[in-house]
Design an enzyme around this catalytic site. Structure first.
Site, PDB file in Angstrom:
ATOM      1  N   ASN A   1      -5.420  12.464   0.029  1.00 46.17           N
ATOM      2  CA  ASN A   1      -4.581  11.630   0.899  1.00 46.17           C
ATOM      3  C   ASN A   1      -5.504  10.900   1.874  1.00 46.17           C
ATOM      4  OD1 ASN A   1      -1.927  10.726   1.705  1.00 46.17           O
ATOM      5  ND2 ASN A   1      -2.204  11.912   3.568  1.00 46.17           N
ATOM      6  N   LYS A   2      -4.916  10.078   2.705  1.00 47.68           N
ATOM      7  CA  LYS A   2      -5.678   9.264   3.659  1.00 47.68           C
ATOM      8  C   LYS A   2      -6.735  10.088   4.392  1.00 47.68           C
ATOM      9  CE  LYS A   2      -5.462   5.745   4.189  1.00 47.68           C
ATOM     10  NZ  LYS A   2      -6.406   4.958   3.348  1.00 47.68           N
TER      11      LYS A   2
ATOM     12  N   GLN B   1      -2.714   2.711   9.876  1.00 49.64           N
ATOM     13  CA  GLN B   1      -1.394   2.744   9.221  1.00 49.64           C
ATOM     14  C   GLN B   1      -0.389   3.545  10.052  1.00 49.64           C
ATOM     15  OE1 GLN B   1      -4.290   3.174   7.635  1.00 49.64           O
ATOM     16  NE2 GLN B   1      -4.225   2.526   5.508  1.00 49.64           N
TER      17      GLN B   1
ATOM     18  N   ASP C   1      -1.942  10.832  -2.495  1.00 48.89           N
ATOM     19  CA  ASP C   1      -2.225   9.751  -3.450  1.00 48.89           C
ATOM     20  C   ASP C   1      -2.515  10.263  -4.844  1.00 48.89           C
ATOM     21  OD1 ASP C   1      -2.974   8.671  -0.625  1.00 48.89           O
ATOM     22  OD2 ASP C   1      -2.561   6.939  -1.897  1.00 48.89           O
TER      23      ASP C   1
ATOM     24  N   ARG D   1       0.848  -1.185   0.000  1.00 46.30           N
ATOM     25  CA  ARG D   1       0.000   0.000   0.000  1.00 46.30           C
ATOM     26  C   ARG D   1       0.887   1.239   0.000  1.00 46.30           C
ATOM     27  NH1 ARG D   1       1.813   1.704   3.947  1.00 46.30           N
ATOM     28  NH2 ARG D   1       0.709   3.663   3.647  1.00 46.30           N
TER      29      ARG D   1
ATOM     30  N   ARG E   1      -7.170  -0.609  -7.084  1.00 42.74           N
ATOM     31  CA  ARG E   1      -7.525   0.506  -6.187  1.00 42.74           C
ATOM     32  C   ARG E   1      -7.663   1.770  -7.047  1.00 42.74           C
ATOM     33  NH1 ARG E   1      -4.347   1.217  -0.698  1.00 42.74           N
ATOM     34  NH2 ARG E   1      -6.291   2.224  -0.101  1.00 42.74           N
TER      35      ARG E   1
ATOM     36  N   ALA F   1       0.846   5.137  -2.174  1.00 38.36           N
ATOM     37  CA  ALA F   1       0.733   5.409  -3.613  1.00 38.36           C
ATOM     38  C   ALA F   1       1.947   4.961  -4.439  1.00 38.36           C
ATOM     39  CB  ALA F   1       0.437   6.898  -3.818  1.00 38.36           C
TER      40      ALA F   1
HETATM   41  O1  MRU Z   1      -4.744   3.280   1.989  1.00 42.12           O
HETATM   42  P1  MRU Z   1      -3.256   3.472   1.972  1.00 42.12           P
HETATM   43  O2  MRU Z   1      -2.582   2.930   3.184  1.00 42.12           O
HETATM   44  O3  MRU Z   1      -2.638   2.979   0.679  1.00 42.12           O
HETATM   45  O4  MRU Z   1      -3.055   5.040   1.985  1.00 42.12           O
HETATM   46  C1  MRU Z   1      -1.768   5.583   1.888  1.00 42.12           C
HETATM   47  C2  MRU Z   1      -1.734   7.050   2.070  1.00 42.12           C
HETATM   48  O5  MRU Z   1      -2.742   7.694   2.193  1.00 42.12           O
HETATM   49  C3  MRU Z   1      -0.403   7.725   1.986  1.00 42.12           C
HETATM   50  O6  MRU Z   1      -0.406   8.867   2.768  1.00 42.12           O
HETATM   51  C4  MRU Z   1      -0.172   8.069   0.527  1.00 42.12           C
HETATM   52  O7  MRU Z   1      -0.103   6.935  -0.288  1.00 42.12           O
HETATM   53  C5  MRU Z   1       0.898   8.996   0.191  1.00 42.12           C
HETATM   54  S1  MRU Z   1       2.544   8.705   0.675  1.00 42.12           S
HETATM   55  C6  MRU Z   1       3.127   7.295   0.221  1.00 42.12           C
END
Ligand code: MRU
Length: 349
Positions: free
Chosen positions: A248-249, A197, A238, A47, A90, A49
């Site tokens: 983002n998350k 996470q 993302d 997981r 995804r 991005a």
């Molecule tokens: O659902 P996830 O764990 O893949 O989400 C990841 C994030 O939101 C990260 O902050 C994002 O990918 C950017 S940094 C690698």
């Protein structure tokens, strides 16, 4: 320890560090088929991005293991089927589509190669995507660390480190670089509901690297800011639209609002592979909706009554006007405007 590793020649397989088992167990999954990888991306074994993009680039090869002896037309048909299948894993992180598009262009361009030569060329390109991501992480760390004041409290969200990329990370790369420069920072890591996470992965990475840090529940972020413990907020992204709106998350939008309310700079660190110049604003970013069980039966313990309705968007969008600067591998974009983004990343605005 590598998060993503291709084992063998162009008929080899993909080894992933299983992030669902962390922090309690360090175990690896060997993906032998594209379905193995599709499922691993869906359930977040891999997981983040950039890591999704890198693993998909390698993952295409898994669908081409038996095809190298046939003709080029059927090779191409299978290649496009496999790419389209992985693209469904995804929806939000654009790095997935960016990596697959890069391979698609290559297959169209290198039409003279035999199936075996094409497969080898694809492996070379996947390795290049992997290596470039490592370099982009290092460059973001260097540029971003300059923005972190000595002794700062730094709040971050989700996981953006070596688990989420092929290198040191995006936002966490900046944090690691500032720490290595001896800046005496202290990190506040949001636990990041519902899949934790921050608690499971970011806390683990920070401890591995001995970065002074404290884990907080997401709902505590506002109070921690109010108490003056946070001087900088930094997250990854993302997908960033042409105007700088950054997905983002889930929880990131709220942090960007809180940053403004408390006068705290809010930085987003992301490589150029996270920018989507096909879309104008964050309104066009597809937001992944995930299973309600992640909220009601997280990690095997039921925490809501049977039959309760839920809403579980995995991402939200921080508007460009809430973002102090974007940190990319090519430099810092401040203020965040469509023109400044286009100028730095060499795109027409
Ligand atoms: O659902 P996830 O764990 O893949 O989400 C990841 C994030 O939101 C990260 O902050 C994002 O990918 C950017 S940094 C690698």
């Amino acid at each position: 320890m590598k998060t993503i590793e291709w084992i063998g020649d162009s008929a080899g397989h993909l080894r992933l560090l299983d992030q669902t088992a962390l922090p309690l167990e360090t175990k690896f999954i060997d993906c032998e088929t594209t379905k193995d990888l599709f499922d691993a991306i869906r359930r977040l074994s891999v997981r983040g991005a950039p890591a999704i993009g890198v693993s998909a680039a390698y993952g295409v090869l898994l669908g081409l293991r038996d095809i190298a002896e046939g003709d080029r037309k059927s090779f191409d048909t299978t290649f496009f089927e496999v790419s389209d299948y992985l693209a469904e894993s995804r929806p939000t992180a654009v790095n997935l589509f960016w990596a697959l598009d890069r391979l698609k262009k290559l297959v169209k361009h290198e039409s003279e190669l035999s199936p075996l030569q094409m497969r080898e060329r694809l492996l070379k390109e996947a390795i290049a995507i992997d290596t470039e991501d490592q370099e982009m992480c290092a460059a973001m760390g260097r540029f971003g660390a300059e923005l972190i004041p000595e002794g700062a409290g730094v709040l971050t969200h989700c996981n953006t480190g070596s688990l989420a990329t092929a290198g040191d990370g995006t936002a966490l790369s900046v944090i690691f670089a500032a720490h290595e420069q001896g800046k005496n920072i202290h990190v506040y890591a949001d636990e990041t509901r519902p899949l934790l996470q921050g608690a499971r992965l970011t806390a683990w990475e920070l401890m591995q690297r001995n970065v002074p840090s404290t884990l907080i529940c997401d709902s505590m972020a506002a109070w921690v800011m109010k108490q003056g413990k946070v001087q900088v907020i930094i997250t990854g992204s993302d997908r960033i639209a042409s105007n700088g709106d950054a997905a983002n998350k889930i929880g990131t939008y709220g942090l960007s609002v809180l940053a403004k309310a408390h006068g705290i700079p809010f930085y987003v660190a992301a490589p150029s592979s996270t920018f989507d110049f096909e879309i104008e604003s964050g309104e066009e970013i597809p937001i992944e909706q995930r299973d309600s069980k992640e909220i009601t039966i997280g990690f095997g313990k039921q925490t809501a009554p049977d039959g309760m309705k839920t809403y579980n968007p995995a991402f939200d969008v921080a508007p460009a006007e809430n973002i102090t600067a974007l940190i990319t591998e090519r430099g810092v974009i401040q203020p965040v405007t469509k023109q400044n983004i286009a100028a730095l990343l060499n795109r027409e605005s």
